[in-house]
Design an enzyme around this catalytic site. Structure first.
Site, PDB file in Angstrom:
ATOM      1  N   SER A  98       0.771  -1.278  -0.058  1.00  0.00           N
ATOM      2  CA  SER A  98      -0.087  -0.033  -0.085  1.00  0.00           C
ATOM      3  C   SER A  98       0.758   1.223   0.026  1.00  0.00           C
ATOM      4  O   SER A  98       0.516   2.278  -0.844  1.00  0.00           O
ATOM      5  CB  SER A  98      -0.864   0.064   1.283  1.00  0.00           C
ATOM      6  N   ILE A 278      -5.499  -9.649  14.291  1.00  0.00           N
ATOM      7  CA  ILE A 278      -5.596 -10.987  13.595  1.00  0.00           C
ATOM      8  C   ILE A 278      -6.106 -12.225  14.200  1.00  0.00           C
ATOM      9  O   ILE A 278      -6.902 -12.845  13.544  1.00  0.00           O
ATOM     10  CB  ILE A 278      -4.218 -10.792  13.146  1.00  0.00           C
ATOM     11  N   HIS A 536     -33.481   7.567  12.856  1.00  0.00           N
ATOM     12  CA  HIS A 536     -34.330   6.716  13.612  1.00  0.00           C
ATOM     13  C   HIS A 536     -34.955   5.856  12.495  1.00  0.00           C
ATOM     14  O   HIS A 536     -35.686   6.314  11.364  1.00  0.00           O
ATOM     15  CB  HIS A 536     -35.189   7.585  14.376  1.00  0.00           C
TER      16      HIS A 536
END
Length: 564
Positions: A98, A278, A536
């Site tokens: 990344s 993990i 709501h």
């Protein structure tokens, strides 16, 4: 343009061309060329505004290293820096995860001649397992989340009767079929990164591993057996982390978060060792898929570092709503492989458990053992690389981002670090990293979403705080009368009324906490939360309807409501 570029980077993952004849292949060349031109135009203009920066002449170039639509070769030329030194590249990036992908793409967009090294282009092959996209795409976030989705179907179906659906059953999970689908998806994403993200941006990609040879050169061992040396004005180490296994007899029979994604058969019984996210996530996943799971953790309670209420709540929910055998204060001493291929885990207290697989989720280390960092004099902290707020090591032209720096091992953090580094080096910007108020999620059942300080951290830092808590059954679970509970928690600094921590344990907590993180990052106060109208009926409205503190802290000491 910035938003467009990110949109293209993300949405291009949805592209799935099926080309079976020459006409389609011609169409693909046209589409690829158009997309390449668009991506490069966006990447080179999005960060070129004179209002943002002044780019040095050495970083204003044509896209000479872009991959052509009809020719996958790249053009290589020597870079001459302003100082007069000749290097092959402005930036050599070691590691295609990344952080490395983001840094290389942004650097190339700024005009820097950039090459990215990745050990292999095909995922799932030992010893790397990973490919372009790094741990997250190949053996982390993405395949894990797919397994999370798969593992949650039985619990959802179990509630169907409470909604009037008679005879609903989860059926039988087909591990092999799932893994086939998963592998196809990961391969698609690998191709997207290469062909639609890095290539059009002008990043040269080499399949091979790199190690430093001094502070301006990288020796590359290519996958075809050849070797070459690249010189660079700047070097970025973005190799990520690697699973750590404890040194106990028989540990070689265990697997890690790398191998679990490529098991040929689903284990009927699994021991998961560890207490981090993990371990907890895979215990939840495998339990949901029907494996008998035993979770062993040496400590008193898992998820150390998370808010204590969230930790306790998750344990309660797992005890009540899963079949996971949670064994705390338990440490494996030995793993024995039996004649029939099964395994026996022997603990330090003499107990033994038979299983088909042992998953070691006992931490991660920096993947730096083959980088020859000492040749450049790079300081190390164990297996990790210390860096400053600009991701610079102690060597002026050598940088590191992502998990290898042991700052925050999260994919979006690595993306931020890589992006800001490229902007600083090649975009004429001053962009130090920012690790404050970063949200994260643990994909257990229920999910835990968190941003900001835990109660314990906030009390130590701010001394006087208010704590708001609400435990309830969400409508989805109360209607079918399931004993599944949510826990919401808000922590407020009394001196400023700022919300300094929000912690949620509920369905979809990850989706929910992302929006909350924006408010917390911007410095929202409890009054801002209170002034926000709720939606709501949702569980999320609880965040804006908690009016009275459950308790508070004075000078760092907890004071219950009755003692006020």
């Amino acid at each position: 343009p910035h938003g467009l570029l990110n949109s293209i980077e993300l949405n291009s993952t949805q592209l799935n061309f099926s080309l079976n004849n020459s006409n389609h292949q011609s169409t693909m060349k046209i589409l690829s060329a158009a997309l390449s031109a668009t991506l490069f135009a966006v990447s080179t203009t999005a960060f070129s505004s004179p209002l943002l920066r002044t780019t040095s002449p050495s970083f204003i170039r044509a896209s000479s290293s872009s991959l052509s639509a009809s020719d996958d070769t790249t053009t290589t030329s020597t870079t001459t820096t302003e100082g007069g030194d000749d290097y092959d590249y402005d930036l050599v990036v070691i590691g295609g995860g990344s952080g490395g992908v983001r840094a290389s793409r942004i650097a190339a967009g700024h005009g820097a001649k950039t090459v990215l090294l990745e050990g292999q282009f095909k995922h799932g092959v030992p010893p790397f397992y990973s490919a372009i996209g790094g741990t997250c795409v190949n053996v982390g976030c993405v395949p894990k989340k797919l397994m999370v989705f798969a593992g949650r179907y039985p619990a959802d179906i179990a509630e169907a009767k409470g909604y009037g659906w008679e005879g609903a059953t989860p059926g039988k999970f087909d591990w092999k079929q799932f893994m086939e689908y998963k592998d196809t998806e990961i391969t698609r994403l690998n191709n997207v990164y290469q062909k639609f993200v890095l290539g059009p941006a002008g990043v040269e990609i080499l399949e091979g591993t790199g190690q430093l040879n001094g502070n301006h050169a990288v020796d590359v061992a290519l996958s075809n057996g050849e070797t070459k040396t690249l010189t660079a004005k700047n070097i970025l180490v973005a190799v990520g982390g690697w699973p750590f296994k404890p040194d106990i007899p028989g540990v070689e029979h265990s697997i890690t978060s790398n191998e679990i994604f490529y098991l040929k058969e689903q284990p009927k019984r699994m021991v998961v060792v560890g207490g981090g996210f993990i371990a907890l996530e895979f215990a939840s996943i495998m339990d949901g898929l029907g494996t008998d799971v035993t979770l062993m953790y040496r400590g008193d309670l898992f998820l150390r570092g998370f808010d204590d209420d969230m930790r306790s709540h998750l344990q309660e929910e797992m005890d009540r709503n899963s079949d996971i055998d949670i064994q705390l204060q338990t440490t494996p001493q030995e793993i024995i492989k039996n004649d029939d291929g099964t395994l026996t885990v022997v603990t330090t207290d003499g107990a033994s458990i038979d299983c088909d697989a042992v998953l070691m989720a006992t931490g991660r280390k920096g993947k730096t053992d083959t980088l020859n960092l000492e040749s450049a004099g790079v300081d190390m902290d164990g297996s990790f690389i210390p860096v400053d707020e600009y991701s610079k090591t102690n060597v002026d032209n050598i940088y590191a981002v992502g998990d290898v720096t042991d700052r925050m091992a999260l994919t979006p953090v690595a993306l931020m670090e890589g992006h800001r580094l490229a902007d600083t080096l090649f975009g004429g910007m001053d962009r130090p990293v920012d690790h404050k108020m970063i949200a994260s999620t643990v994909f257990t059942n229920p999910e835990i979403g968190t941003v900001g300080y835990t109660e314990e951290e906030a009390a130590a830092k701010y001394k006087d705080i208010d704590v708001y808590k609400s435990r309830f059954r969400a409508m989805k679970h109360s209607f079918p009368q399931s004993e599944t509970y949510s826990l919401f928690k808000i922590i407020v600094d009394q001196a400023t009324d700022k919300v300094v921590g929000v912690h949620i344990a509920t369905d979809g907590a990850g989706e929910m906490i992302q929006g909350v993180a924006i408010a917390v990052k911007m410095g929202a106060t409890k009054a801002d939360f209170d002034n926000t109208i709720g939606i709501h009926p949702t569980s999320a409205e609880e965040l804006v309807t908690m009016r009275t503190p459950s308790y508070h802290y004075k000078d760092g000491v907890k004071v219950v409501e009755d003692d006020k």
